[in-house]
Design a protein around this motif. Structure first.
Motif, PDB file in Angstrom:
ATOM      1  N   SER A 152       0.850  -1.427   0.012  1.00  0.00           N
ATOM      2  CA  SER A 152      -0.037  -0.106   0.030  1.00  0.00           C
ATOM      3  C   SER A 152       0.945   1.366  -0.265  1.00  0.00           C
ATOM      4  O   SER A 152       0.729   2.287  -0.629  1.00  0.00           O
ATOM      5  CB  SER A 152      -0.785   0.065   1.295  1.00  0.00           C
ATOM      6  OG  SER A 152      -1.710   1.192   1.374  1.00  0.00           O
ATOM      7  N   ALA A 153       1.996   1.103   0.778  1.00  0.00           N
ATOM      8  CA  ALA A 153       2.895   2.369   0.706  1.00  0.00           C
ATOM      9  C   ALA A 153       3.451   2.797  -0.691  1.00  0.00           C
ATOM     10  O   ALA A 153       3.596   3.828  -1.023  1.00  0.00           O
ATOM     11  CB  ALA A 153       4.041   2.254   1.760  1.00  0.00           C
ATOM     12  N   LYS A 154       3.752   1.539  -1.285  1.00  0.00           N
ATOM     13  CA  LYS A 154       4.377   1.892  -2.802  1.00  0.00           C
ATOM     14  C   LYS A 154       3.458   2.437  -3.442  1.00  0.00           C
ATOM     15  O   LYS A 154       3.757   3.292  -4.593  1.00  0.00           O
ATOM     16  CB  LYS A 154       5.075   0.379  -3.187  1.00  0.00           C
ATOM     17  CG  LYS A 154       6.329  -0.076  -2.572  1.00  0.00           C
ATOM     18  CD  LYS A 154       7.034  -1.149  -3.011  1.00  0.00           C
ATOM     19  CE  LYS A 154       6.169  -2.346  -2.720  1.00  0.00           C
ATOM     20  NZ  LYS A 154       6.806  -3.622  -3.214  1.00  0.00           N
ATOM     21  N   VAL A 158       3.440   6.090  -5.392  1.00  0.00           N
ATOM     22  CA  VAL A 158       3.180   6.309  -6.928  1.00  0.00           C
ATOM     23  C   VAL A 158       2.148   7.273  -7.377  1.00  0.00           C
ATOM     24  O   VAL A 158       2.247   8.163  -8.144  1.00  0.00           O
ATOM     25  CB  VAL A 158       2.815   5.055  -7.907  1.00  0.00           C
ATOM     26  CG1 VAL A 158       2.357   5.173  -9.012  1.00  0.00           C
ATOM     27  CG2 VAL A 158       4.202   4.040  -7.752  1.00  0.00           C
ATOM     28  N   ARG A 159       0.943   7.119  -6.595  1.00  0.00           N
ATOM     29  CA  ARG A 159      -0.239   8.178  -6.677  1.00  0.00           C
ATOM     30  C   ARG A 159       0.291   9.417  -6.371  1.00  0.00           C
ATOM     31  O   ARG A 159      -0.009  10.372  -7.056  1.00  0.00           O
ATOM     32  CB  ARG A 159      -1.268   7.506  -5.794  1.00  0.00           C
ATOM     33  CG  ARG A 159      -2.014   6.428  -6.119  1.00  0.00           C
ATOM     34  CD  ARG A 159      -3.446   6.079  -5.452  1.00  0.00           C
ATOM     35  NE  ARG A 159      -3.718   4.952  -5.893  1.00  0.00           N
ATOM     36  CZ  ARG A 159      -3.651   3.586  -5.302  1.00  0.00           C
ATOM     37  NH1 ARG A 159      -2.926   3.716  -4.213  1.00  0.00           N
ATOM     38  NH2 ARG A 159      -4.019   2.475  -5.510  1.00  0.00           N
ATOM     39  N   GLU A 160       1.266   9.699  -5.279  1.00  0.00           N
ATOM     40  CA  GLU A 160       1.564  10.843  -4.861  1.00  0.00           C
ATOM     41  C   GLU A 160       2.330  11.583  -5.971  1.00  0.00           C
ATOM     42  O   GLU A 160       2.097  12.875  -6.269  1.00  0.00           O
ATOM     43  CB  GLU A 160       2.303  10.685  -3.641  1.00  0.00           C
ATOM     44  CG  GLU A 160       2.828  12.363  -3.014  1.00  0.00           C
ATOM     45  CD  GLU A 160       3.671  11.927  -1.702  1.00  0.00           C
ATOM     46  OE1 GLU A 160       4.357  12.854  -1.394  1.00  0.00           O
ATOM     47  OE2 GLU A 160       3.531  10.865  -1.268  1.00  0.00           O
ATOM     48  N   VAL A 166      -0.323  12.559 -15.011  1.00  0.00           N
ATOM     49  CA  VAL A 166      -0.020  11.555 -16.516  1.00  0.00           C
ATOM     50  C   VAL A 166      -1.495  10.961 -16.533  1.00  0.00           C
ATOM     51  O   VAL A 166      -2.416  11.318 -15.901  1.00  0.00           O
ATOM     52  CB  VAL A 166       0.874  10.316 -15.895  1.00  0.00           C
ATOM     53  CG1 VAL A 166       2.334  10.971 -15.616  1.00  0.00           C
ATOM     54  CG2 VAL A 166       0.367   9.631 -14.768  1.00  0.00           C
ATOM     55  N   GLN A 167      -1.506  10.233 -17.593  1.00  0.00           N
ATOM     56  CA  GLN A 167      -2.757   9.541 -17.962  1.00  0.00           C
ATOM     57  C   GLN A 167      -3.260   8.603 -16.907  1.00  0.00           C
ATOM     58  O   GLN A 167      -2.388   7.847 -16.344  1.00  0.00           O
ATOM     59  CB  GLN A 167      -2.626   8.963 -19.283  1.00  0.00           C
ATOM     60  CG  GLN A 167      -2.332   9.955 -20.484  1.00  0.00           C
ATOM     61  CD  GLN A 167      -3.468  10.949 -20.414  1.00  0.00           C
ATOM     62  OE1 GLN A 167      -4.697  10.518 -20.490  1.00  0.00           O
ATOM     63  NE2 GLN A 167      -3.337  12.147 -21.326  1.00  0.00           N
ATOM     64  N   ALA A 168      -4.471   8.345 -16.646  1.00  0.00           N
ATOM     65  CA  ALA A 168      -4.885   7.305 -15.833  1.00  0.00           C
ATOM     66  C   ALA A 168      -4.452   5.976 -16.012  1.00  0.00           C
ATOM     67  O   ALA A 168      -4.034   5.088 -15.139  1.00  0.00           O
ATOM     68  CB  ALA A 168      -6.535   7.347 -15.526  1.00  0.00           C
ATOM     69  N   LEU A 173      -0.824   1.255 -14.687  1.00  0.00           N
ATOM     70  CA  LEU A 173       0.264   0.377 -15.168  1.00  0.00           C
ATOM     71  C   LEU A 173       1.400   0.371 -14.258  1.00  0.00           C
ATOM     72  O   LEU A 173       2.145  -0.782 -13.671  1.00  0.00           O
ATOM     73  CB  LEU A 173       0.719   0.682 -16.469  1.00  0.00           C
ATOM     74  CG  LEU A 173      -0.252   0.384 -17.651  1.00  0.00           C
ATOM     75  CD1 LEU A 173       0.219   0.943 -19.061  1.00  0.00           C
ATOM     76  CD2 LEU A 173      -0.419  -1.277 -18.008  1.00  0.00           C
ATOM     77  N   VAL A 174       1.793   1.668 -13.772  1.00  0.00           N
ATOM     78  CA  VAL A 174       3.016   1.705 -12.869  1.00  0.00           C
ATOM     79  C   VAL A 174       2.669   1.258 -11.458  1.00  0.00           C
ATOM     80  O   VAL A 174       3.492   0.474 -10.715  1.00  0.00           O
ATOM     81  CB  VAL A 174       3.513   3.016 -12.655  1.00  0.00           C
ATOM     82  CG1 VAL A 174       4.647   3.308 -11.608  1.00  0.00           C
ATOM     83  CG2 VAL A 174       3.847   3.522 -14.166  1.00  0.00           C
ATOM     84  N   ILE A 175       1.376   1.423 -10.784  1.00  0.00           N
ATOM     85  CA  ILE A 175       1.104   0.861  -9.661  1.00  0.00           C
ATOM     86  C   ILE A 175       1.105  -0.574  -9.617  1.00  0.00           C
ATOM     87  O   ILE A 175       1.437  -1.291  -8.717  1.00  0.00           O
ATOM     88  CB  ILE A 175      -0.551   1.519  -9.187  1.00  0.00           C
ATOM     89  CG1 ILE A 175      -0.222   2.788  -8.833  1.00  0.00           C
ATOM     90  CG2 ILE A 175      -0.931   0.604  -8.108  1.00  0.00           C
ATOM     91  CD1 ILE A 175      -1.624   3.598  -8.411  1.00  0.00           C
ATOM     92  N   ARG A 176       0.416  -1.073 -10.656  1.00  0.00           N
ATOM     93  CA  ARG A 176       0.378  -2.712 -10.748  1.00  0.00           C
ATOM     94  C   ARG A 176       1.955  -3.202 -10.733  1.00  0.00           C
ATOM     95  O   ARG A 176       2.206  -4.256 -10.318  1.00  0.00           O
ATOM     96  CB  ARG A 176      -0.338  -3.166 -11.941  1.00  0.00           C
ATOM     97  CG  ARG A 176      -1.555  -2.995 -11.713  1.00  0.00           C
ATOM     98  CD  ARG A 176      -2.352  -4.049 -12.765  1.00  0.00           C
ATOM     99  NE  ARG A 176      -2.214  -4.021 -14.233  1.00  0.00           N
ATOM    100  CZ  ARG A 176      -2.967  -3.299 -15.038  1.00  0.00           C
ATOM    101  NH1 ARG A 176      -3.891  -2.638 -14.582  1.00  0.00           N
ATOM    102  NH2 ARG A 176      -2.514  -3.264 -16.372  1.00  0.00           N
ATOM    103  N   LEU A 177       2.670  -2.612 -11.581  1.00  0.00           N
ATOM    104  CA  LEU A 177       4.108  -3.163 -11.381  1.00  0.00           C
ATOM    105  C   LEU A 177       4.924  -2.840  -9.987  1.00  0.00           C
ATOM    106  O   LEU A 177       5.668  -3.738  -9.679  1.00  0.00           O
ATOM    107  CB  LEU A 177       5.145  -2.386 -12.422  1.00  0.00           C
ATOM    108  CG  LEU A 177       6.623  -2.268 -12.476  1.00  0.00           C
ATOM    109  CD1 LEU A 177       6.580  -3.924 -13.043  1.00  0.00           C
ATOM    110  CD2 LEU A 177       7.223  -1.704 -13.586  1.00  0.00           C
ATOM    111  N   VAL A 178       4.567  -1.775  -9.290  1.00  0.00           N
ATOM    112  CA  VAL A 178       5.333  -1.745  -7.844  1.00  0.00           C
ATOM    113  C   VAL A 178       4.552  -2.628  -7.114  1.00  0.00           C
ATOM    114  O   VAL A 178       5.196  -3.098  -6.128  1.00  0.00           O
ATOM    115  CB  VAL A 178       5.484  -0.323  -7.532  1.00  0.00           C
ATOM    116  CG1 VAL A 178       6.291   0.559  -8.720  1.00  0.00           C
ATOM    117  CG2 VAL A 178       4.000   0.012  -7.394  1.00  0.00           C
TER     118      VAL A 178
END
Length: 274
Positions: A152-154, A158-160, A166-168, A173-178
């Motif tokens: 959740s912290a990671k 990313v959201r912060e 950037v585009q939603a 994609l980046v959130i899923r990756l981390v």
């Protein structure tokens, strides 16, 4: 991937394309559902072994998928995954990798439909550059801790960093990756996503490193030359690094075209040392 898994992945890609050709299918929702299935299979070792067991009949495995997923994810995801497990897979990891790729591709299809695929491709590359030059950020997003609090912290970081900038699709994609790197480095995962975005436009990605920024004329000439060399359009992702001294260095996939003063100095030093 081994031969059987490569063939199964090709078939899964074709099913995804056929499914999303129907504009009534919500590609972004499908991506979210497929990502949830990836998480399930990544956690449940015994389940993915059953679904890739060559001794089990394909229809029996498909029926198991339907029983488990119906009501948990959308019907399109159920149909796609049940069709995918009918194929023969060389390893259980190959199946999970494939469904993860399908999730990412579905999100890129959503971006393509919205007319923002170019932006997503560029944003993934730019974020990759930020990560590669910030050891602190890379460390924070690459913590090897699967606890809910750490994940959740990671995602929150990313959201912060990206929300509203950037585009939603890029953010998802980046959130899923981390959240689920699955053995990949963050740099490698971002590079893979950027390459997938370029492939959606039937073009290659060239990472061009130069000592100073290239002007419009230089970018055009380089792009045209690379397109002639590779026989397809080439997207230039430009990076400036004063350490190269002069000239440019171009990387396309695993191939590197050296053309910098630093490269030539390194070659001289190697010869002198030899």
């Amino acid at each position: 991937m081994m031969g059987a898994s490569r063939e199964a992945l090709d078939a899964a890609r074709e099913r995804l394309v056929a499914l999303t050709d129907n504009t009534g299918v919500d590609a972004a929702a499908l991506a979210t559902d497929l990502a949830a299935v990836t998480g399930l299979l990544d956690r449940e070792t015994s389940l993915r072994r059953v679904l890739t067991d060559p001794a089990q009949a394909g229809e029996r495995k498909a029926e198991l998928v339907r029983r488990l997923l119906t009501g948990q994810v959308g019907g399109e995801a159920v149909d796609l995954v049940s069709g995918t497990v009918r194929s023969r897979w060389s390893s259980s990891r190959g199946l999970v990798d494939a469904i993860e790729e399908l999730a990412d591709t579905a999100d890129l299809i959503a971006a393509e439909r919205a007319g923002v695929l170019d932006s997503v491709e560029d944003e993934l590359f730019r974020f990759g550059r930020v990560v590669s030059t910030s050891p602190e950020l890379r460390a924070a997003l690459s913590v090897k801790d699967d606890s809910p609090a750490a994940v959740s912290a990671k995602a929150g970081l990313v959201r912060e960093l990206l929300s509203g900038r950037v585009q939603a699709v890029t953010e998802r994609l980046v959130i899923r990756l981390v959240e689920r790197p699955r053995g990949r480095s963050l740099d490698a995962g971002l590079n893979a996503l950027s390459t997938m975005a370029a492939a959606r436009r039937n073009r290659s990605v060239a990472v061009v490193t130069s000592a100073v920024p290239l002007d419009d004329r230089q970018r055009q000439r380089l792009g045209d030359a690379l397109a002639r060399l590779y026989g397809r359009p080439v997207q230039l992702n430009l990076d400036v690094d004063p350490a190269v001294v002069g000239g440019i260095s171009v990387r396309i996939g695993d191939e590197v075209i050296h053309g910098t003063v630093a490269d030539r100095l390194d070659e001289v030093n190697r010869r002198m040392a030899g």
